[in-house]
Motif scaffolding. Structure first.
Motif, PDB file in Angstrom:
ATOM      1  N   PHE A  98      -2.444  -4.033   2.875  1.00 41.09           N
ATOM      2  CA  PHE A  98      -2.213  -2.646   3.268  1.00 41.09           C
ATOM      3  C   PHE A  98      -2.125  -2.508   4.785  1.00 41.09           C
ATOM      4  O   PHE A  98      -2.822  -3.187   5.528  1.00 41.09           O
ATOM      5  N   THR A 101      -0.543   4.085   7.983  1.00 46.83           N
ATOM      6  CA  THR A 101       0.657   4.891   8.184  1.00 46.83           C
ATOM      7  C   THR A 101       0.410   5.917   9.280  1.00 46.83           C
ATOM      8  O   THR A 101      -0.734   6.158   9.683  1.00 46.83           O
ATOM      9  N   VAL A 106      -2.253   4.797   3.966  1.00 48.58           N
ATOM     10  CA  VAL A 106      -2.026   3.359   3.859  1.00 48.58           C
ATOM     11  C   VAL A 106      -0.735   3.115   3.091  1.00 48.58           C
ATOM     12  O   VAL A 106      -0.279   3.956   2.311  1.00 48.58           O
ATOM     13  N   ARG A 107      -0.152   1.934   3.292  1.00 45.11           N
ATOM     14  CA  ARG A 107       1.066   1.546   2.604  1.00 45.11           C
ATOM     15  C   ARG A 107       1.067   0.036   2.409  1.00 45.11           C
ATOM     16  O   ARG A 107       0.389  -0.697   3.140  1.00 45.11           O
ATOM     17  N   ASP A 109       3.935  -3.206   0.900  1.00 50.25           N
ATOM     18  CA  ASP A 109       5.101  -3.727   0.199  1.00 50.25           C
ATOM     19  C   ASP A 109       4.680  -5.036  -0.456  1.00 50.25           C
ATOM     20  O   ASP A 109       4.031  -5.875   0.191  1.00 50.25           O
ATOM     21  N   ALA A 135      -5.011   2.063  -3.709  1.00 45.76           N
ATOM     22  CA  ALA A 135      -4.345   2.645  -2.541  1.00 45.76           C
ATOM     23  C   ALA A 135      -4.961   3.983  -2.169  1.00 45.76           C
ATOM     24  O   ALA A 135      -5.248   4.246  -0.987  1.00 45.76           O
ATOM     25  N   ALA A 139      -7.031   4.918   1.268  1.00 39.08           N
ATOM     26  CA  ALA A 139      -6.697   6.025   2.156  1.00 39.08           C
ATOM     27  C   ALA A 139      -7.898   6.947   2.363  1.00 39.08           C
ATOM     28  O   ALA A 139      -8.110   7.471   3.460  1.00 39.08           O
ATOM     29  N   HIS A 166       6.748  -0.880  -3.619  1.00 40.14           N
ATOM     30  CA  HIS A 166       6.130  -0.229  -2.464  1.00 40.14           C
ATOM     31  C   HIS A 166       5.109   0.787  -2.973  1.00 40.14           C
ATOM     32  O   HIS A 166       5.362   1.495  -3.954  1.00 40.14           O
ATOM     33  N   GLU A 168       2.186   3.793  -1.434  1.00 39.55           N
ATOM     34  CA  GLU A 168       1.649   4.498  -0.274  1.00 39.55           C
ATOM     35  C   GLU A 168       0.712   5.599  -0.746  1.00 39.55           C
ATOM     36  O   GLU A 168       0.842   6.097  -1.873  1.00 39.55           O
ATOM     37  N   ALA A 170      -2.181   8.874   0.915  1.00 37.11           N
ATOM     38  CA  ALA A 170      -2.724   9.591   2.066  1.00 37.11           C
ATOM     39  C   ALA A 170      -3.719  10.643   1.592  1.00 37.11           C
ATOM     40  O   ALA A 170      -3.666  11.102   0.443  1.00 37.11           O
ATOM     41  N   GLY A 183      -0.745   9.701  -3.853  1.00 41.70           N
ATOM     42  CA  GLY A 183       0.037   8.502  -3.571  1.00 41.70           C
ATOM     43  C   GLY A 183       1.159   8.328  -4.557  1.00 41.70           C
ATOM     44  O   GLY A 183       1.286   9.090  -5.535  1.00 41.70           O
TER      45      GLY A 183
END
Length: 207
Positions: A98, A101, A106-107, A109, A135, A139, A166, A168, A170, A183
């Motif tokens: 991670f 962002t 967090v993000r 790939d 994820a 965050a 992907h 992500e 928040a 997310g």
């Protein structure tokens, strides 16, 4: 044999352990994928099993009691190497790495192959939930302010294709000990799963 415990390590010793164990974990990940997709004959399978059993016996000659847990380096950095999503020493983990962002979330790939299949050619829904839960929790949390999943809601918009993905997440807002996060998981064609959750700061971590 390692000549120091796996805790309170210097950055140099953490890197030394990574060089020892990460290649092993990657090899086992390859083995899992090969086990699922192989079409060799019975003799080859029997020979491979004997080799794997031998390697397992060698690795079990010295091992931890119980799980790996979260270890800490001397500088306070976390070592969650057994974690099922991000664990460097867990071949079941994809693993995800991670990054922060711009909005404080967090993000990551990453790639999911045959080991994570549910519907043919697609990611199992439980794996999607696992990744989004981690994820959102990442965050919502900070090293000195851990938060654990209270509730999480998933919206599966369509199936997620195996391959490059992907994720992500928040924070939306915080109310007392509760932090609300959102997310999404995406494949090459866009968003496949959306999630929102409430994360609670446990009593033992409150000021």
């Amino acid at each position: 044999m390692l000549d120091f415990p796996v805790e309170n390590l210097s950055a140099e010793d953490v890197e030394r352990l990574r060089r020892i164990y990460e290649p092993l974990t990657n090899s086992v990940r390859d083995l899992i994928d090969a086990t699922i997709r192989t079409e060799v004959d019975g003799d080859a399978v029997a020979a491979a099993k004997a080799e794997i059993d031998s390697a397992t016996t060698r690795l079990r000659s010295r091992q931890l009691d119980g799980s790996f847990g979260v270890r800490f380096g001397a500088d306070g950095d976390q070592m969650p190497w057994g974690n099922v999503v991000i664990g460097m020493r867990n071949p079941v983990a994809p693993p995800l790495v991670f990054a922060p962002t711009a909005d404080g979330g967090v993000r990551a790939d990453f790639h999911l192959g045959a080991a994570y299949e549910g519907p043919p050619g697609h990611v199992h829904g439980g794996i999607a939930a696992l990744i989004l839960d981690h994820a959102l929790g990442g965050a919502a949390s900070a090293p000195d302010k851990p938060r654990l999943t209270g509730t999480i809601t998933m919206r599966y918009r369509r199936m997620t294709a195996l391959g490059a993905l992907h994720v992500e997440a928040a924070v939306v807002r915080t109310e007392g000990v509760k932090t609300f996060a959102e997310g999404r998981l995406c494949d090459a064609d866009g968003v496949t799963v959306e999630a929102e959750g409430v994360f609670i700061r446990p009593r033992w971590a409150r000021d």
